[in-house]
Write a protein that holds these residues in place. Structure first.
Motif, PDB file in Angstrom:
ATOM      1  N   ASP A   1      64.293  24.312  39.264  1.00  0.00           N
ATOM      2  CA  ASP A   1      62.870  23.963  39.303  1.00  0.00           C
ATOM      3  C   ASP A   1      62.048  25.111  39.878  1.00  0.00           C
ATOM      4  N   LEU A   2      62.549  25.739  40.953  1.00  0.00           N
ATOM      5  CA  LEU A   2      61.817  26.839  41.576  1.00  0.00           C
ATOM      6  C   LEU A   2      61.756  28.051  40.657  1.00  0.00           C
ATOM      7  N   THR A   3      62.870  28.388  40.023  1.00  0.00           N
ATOM      8  CA  THR A   3      62.896  29.558  39.135  1.00  0.00           C
ATOM      9  C   THR A   3      61.972  29.365  37.947  1.00  0.00           C
ATOM     10  N   PHE A   4      61.964  28.167  37.382  1.00  0.00           N
ATOM     11  CA  PHE A   4      61.077  27.885  36.245  1.00  0.00           C
ATOM     12  C   PHE A   4      59.613  28.060  36.623  1.00  0.00           C
ATOM     13  N   HIS A   5      59.215  27.494  37.751  1.00  0.00           N
ATOM     14  CA  HIS A   5      57.807  27.603  38.162  1.00  0.00           C
ATOM     15  C   HIS A   5      57.456  29.012  38.615  1.00  0.00           C
ATOM     16  N   LEU A   6      58.423  29.760  39.132  1.00  0.00           N
ATOM     17  CA  LEU A   6      58.167  31.164  39.472  1.00  0.00           C
ATOM     18  C   LEU A   6      57.910  31.989  38.219  1.00  0.00           C
ATOM     19  N   PHE A   7      58.659  31.729  37.160  1.00  0.00           N
ATOM     20  CA  PHE A   7      58.404  32.435  35.902  1.00  0.00           C
ATOM     21  C   PHE A   7      57.031  32.059  35.337  1.00  0.00           C
ATOM     22  N   VAL A   8      56.623  30.807  35.507  1.00  0.00           N
ATOM     23  CA  VAL A   8      55.288  30.396  35.052  1.00  0.00           C
ATOM     24  C   VAL A   8      54.208  31.150  35.833  1.00  0.00           C
ATOM     25  N   CYS A   9      54.399  31.281  37.139  1.00  0.00           N
ATOM     26  CA  CYS A   9      53.439  32.029  37.961  1.00  0.00           C
ATOM     27  C   CYS A   9      53.428  33.509  37.581  1.00  0.00           C
ATOM     28  N   ALA A  10      54.609  34.066  37.277  1.00  0.00           N
ATOM     29  CA  ALA A  10      54.671  35.461  36.835  1.00  0.00           C
ATOM     30  C   ALA A  10      53.924  35.652  35.512  1.00  0.00           C
ATOM     31  N   LEU A  11      54.050  34.672  34.609  1.00  0.00           N
ATOM     32  CA  LEU A  11      53.313  34.731  33.345  1.00  0.00           C
ATOM     33  C   LEU A  11      51.810  34.672  33.587  1.00  0.00           C
ATOM     34  N   ALA A  12      51.386  33.829  34.529  1.00  0.00           N
ATOM     35  CA  ALA A  12      49.961  33.758  34.867  1.00  0.00           C
ATOM     36  C   ALA A  12      49.475  35.074  35.464  1.00  0.00           C
ATOM     37  N   GLY A  13      50.305  35.713  36.298  1.00  0.00           N
ATOM     38  CA  GLY A  13      49.939  37.012  36.863  1.00  0.00           C
ATOM     39  C   GLY A  13      49.802  38.086  35.797  1.00  0.00           C
ATOM     40  N   ALA A  14      50.716  38.090  34.822  1.00  0.00           N
ATOM     41  CA  ALA A  14      50.610  39.054  33.725  1.00  0.00           C
ATOM     42  C   ALA A  14      49.339  38.812  32.908  1.00  0.00           C
ATOM     43  N   GLY A  15      48.993  37.536  32.684  1.00  0.00           N
ATOM     44  CA  GLY A  15      47.752  37.232  31.978  1.00  0.00           C
ATOM     45  C   GLY A  15      46.529  37.693  32.749  1.00  0.00           C
ATOM     46  N   ALA A  16      46.558  37.541  34.079  1.00  0.00           N
ATOM     47  CA  ALA A  16      45.444  38.018  34.899  1.00  0.00           C
ATOM     48  C   ALA A  16      45.325  39.539  34.831  1.00  0.00           C
ATOM     49  N   ALA A  17      46.459  40.239  34.774  1.00  0.00           N
ATOM     50  CA  ALA A  17      46.423  41.701  34.645  1.00  0.00           C
ATOM     51  C   ALA A  17      45.824  42.114  33.297  1.00  0.00           C
ATOM     52  N   VAL A  18      46.132  41.369  32.247  1.00  0.00           N
ATOM     53  CA  VAL A  18      45.542  41.656  30.928  1.00  0.00           C
ATOM     54  C   VAL A  18      44.023  41.495  30.979  1.00  0.00           C
ATOM     55  N   ILE A  19      43.560  40.417  31.600  1.00  0.00           N
ATOM     56  CA  ILE A  19      42.115  40.195  31.725  1.00  0.00           C
ATOM     57  C   ILE A  19      41.472  41.305  32.555  1.00  0.00           C
ATOM     58  N   ALA A  20      42.165  41.753  33.615  1.00  0.00           N
ATOM     59  CA  ALA A  20      41.635  42.842  34.441  1.00  0.00           C
ATOM     60  C   ALA A  20      41.523  44.134  33.646  1.00  0.00           C
ATOM     61  N   MET A  21      42.514  44.415  32.781  1.00  0.00           N
ATOM     62  CA  MET A  21      42.446  45.618  31.957  1.00  0.00           C
ATOM     63  C   MET A  21      41.275  45.552  30.979  1.00  0.00           C
ATOM     64  N   VAL A  22      41.036  44.383  30.405  1.00  0.00           N
ATOM     65  CA  VAL A  22      39.879  44.216  29.514  1.00  0.00           C
ATOM     66  C   VAL A  22      38.583  44.439  30.290  1.00  0.00           C
ATOM     67  N   HIS A  23      38.527  43.909  31.510  1.00  0.00           N
ATOM     68  CA  HIS A  23      37.337  44.084  32.356  1.00  0.00           C
ATOM     69  C   HIS A  23      37.126  45.558  32.674  1.00  0.00           C
ATOM     70  N   PHE A  24      38.200  46.273  32.984  1.00  0.00           N
ATOM     71  CA  PHE A  24      38.100  47.708  33.255  1.00  0.00           C
ATOM     72  C   PHE A  24      37.620  48.467  32.022  1.00  0.00           C
ATOM     73  N   LEU A  25      38.124  48.113  30.850  1.00  0.00           N
ATOM     74  CA  LEU A  25      37.683  48.780  29.622  1.00  0.00           C
ATOM     75  C   LEU A  25      36.196  48.580  29.384  1.00  0.00           C
ATOM     76  N   MET A  26      35.705  47.363  29.641  1.00  0.00           N
ATOM     77  CA  MET A  26      34.275  47.098  29.481  1.00  0.00           C
ATOM     78  C   MET A  26      33.458  47.929  30.463  1.00  0.00           C
ATOM     79  N   ALA A  27      33.913  48.000  31.720  1.00  0.00           N
ATOM     80  CA  ALA A  27      33.182  48.775  32.734  1.00  0.00           C
ATOM     81  C   ALA A  27      33.200  50.263  32.407  1.00  0.00           C
ATOM     82  N   LEU A  28      34.368  50.777  31.984  1.00  0.00           N
ATOM     83  CA  LEU A  28      34.465  52.200  31.664  1.00  0.00           C
ATOM     84  C   LEU A  28      33.639  52.548  30.426  1.00  0.00           C
ATOM     85  N   ALA A  29      33.617  51.643  29.448  1.00  0.00           N
ATOM     86  CA  ALA A  29      32.789  51.897  28.262  1.00  0.00           C
ATOM     87  C   ALA A  29      31.307  51.938  28.627  1.00  0.00           C
TER      88      ALA A  29
END
Length: 278
Positions: A208-236
């Motif tokens: 149960d813990l490992t499954f939910h940790l992977f879900v949190c890791a997936l959410a963190g990767a998604g947040a990093a993707v959104i941050a990269m998009v935000h950086f691209l908008m700011a740099l543009a």
């Protein structure tokens, strides 16, 4: 009366100072940096612990043994993934600082304090280079997000089997690690729903813990993707500002040069007329 005037002037000065400090902050880059750090920290921390939990599950319930020597097995791959996580944490910490500093130097108030650095060719080249890196890392995090979704899908299937263990008692369902590529085809590492180890794994905290940790890791990767998009908008947006500022600076230089030439012409004519009168 004078004390009240001094107090009002002091409050006005503090207000102007606060407004200047708030206006000098690159809010777009600051928000993107915070989001990037949160996403990377969530992905690295949860991903590292989830990989450790995966090793425990493989060893305790599937009886997978580490291959002797330097053979490439699932445990070696997990160790490599952990080192990749360490590199991601260190690399993106530095990258976030670089992007935040670039945002500060592009802000109008900071530019007024430190000169027209960003309008130079070096400043524009730096912005273009950071845009290229941000786009490249955006693609990298898209790949990381897609890769992280695989263990989430696998653990979700196992977790669903455990949650519905009572309804599948009549069926003989088995988890075969060969289907996931965790072991070689010659090895048989199965865990069936009717076995004692299967129920122990379902009742343990590791699954149960490992499954939910992977879900949190997936959410963190998604947040990093959104941050990269935000950086691209700011740099543009910064690049557009720098391009316009560079053109304006060239226009001001040409205008100043023409005015100086006109002033020199008028001065020369005035001297010639003065000499003609004398």
């Amino acid at each position: 009366m004078e004390e009240n005037m001094d107090e009002s002037q002091s409050q006005k000065g503090c207000k102007e100072c606060c407004e200047r400090c708030v206006g000098s902050l690159p809010w777009a880059s600051l928000i993107a940096t915070v989001l990037l750090y949160m996403g990377v920290a969530l992905f690295c921390g949860c991903g590292h612990q989830a990989l450790s939990g995966t090793v425990t599950i493989l060893q305790d319930y599937f009886q997978v043994i580490k291959a002797p020597g330097d053979a490439l097995d699932v445990f070696t791959i997990i160790s490599i993934l952990k080192y990749i996580i360490y590199g991601l944490a260190a690399g993106f910490f530095v990258f976030g600082v670089l992007l935040l500093v670039e945002g500060f130097f592009t802000t109008g108030a900071i530019r007024d304090l430190y000169g027209e650095f960003k309008i130079t060719a070096c400043g524009r080249c730096l912005t273009v280079f950071l845009m290229f890196l941000a786009y490249l890392f955006f693609l990298v995090w898209l790949g990381v997000t897609a890769f992280t979704s695989l263990p989430v899908f696998m653990y979700y299937n196992v977790w669903s089997m455990c949650q519905n263990a009572s309804s599948v008692q009549g069926a003989n369902l088995c988890l075969d690690l060969r289907q996931f590529g965790a072991v070689t085809v010659s090895e048989e590492r199965k865990l069936c729903t009717g076995s004692e180890k299967f129920f122990k794994m379902c009742e343990s905290n590791e699954l149960d813990l490992t499954f939910h940790l992977f879900v949190c890791a997936l959410a963190g990767a998604g947040a990093a993707v959104i941050a990269m998009v935000h950086f691209l908008m700011a740099l543009a947006a910064n690049w557009g500002y720098l391009k316009d500022a560079s053109r304006m600076q060239k226009y001001e230089d040409i205008k100043s040069k023409e005015e100086q030439e006109l002033h020199d012409i008028h001065s020369t004519r005035s001297k010639e007329r003065l000499n003609a009168y004398t």
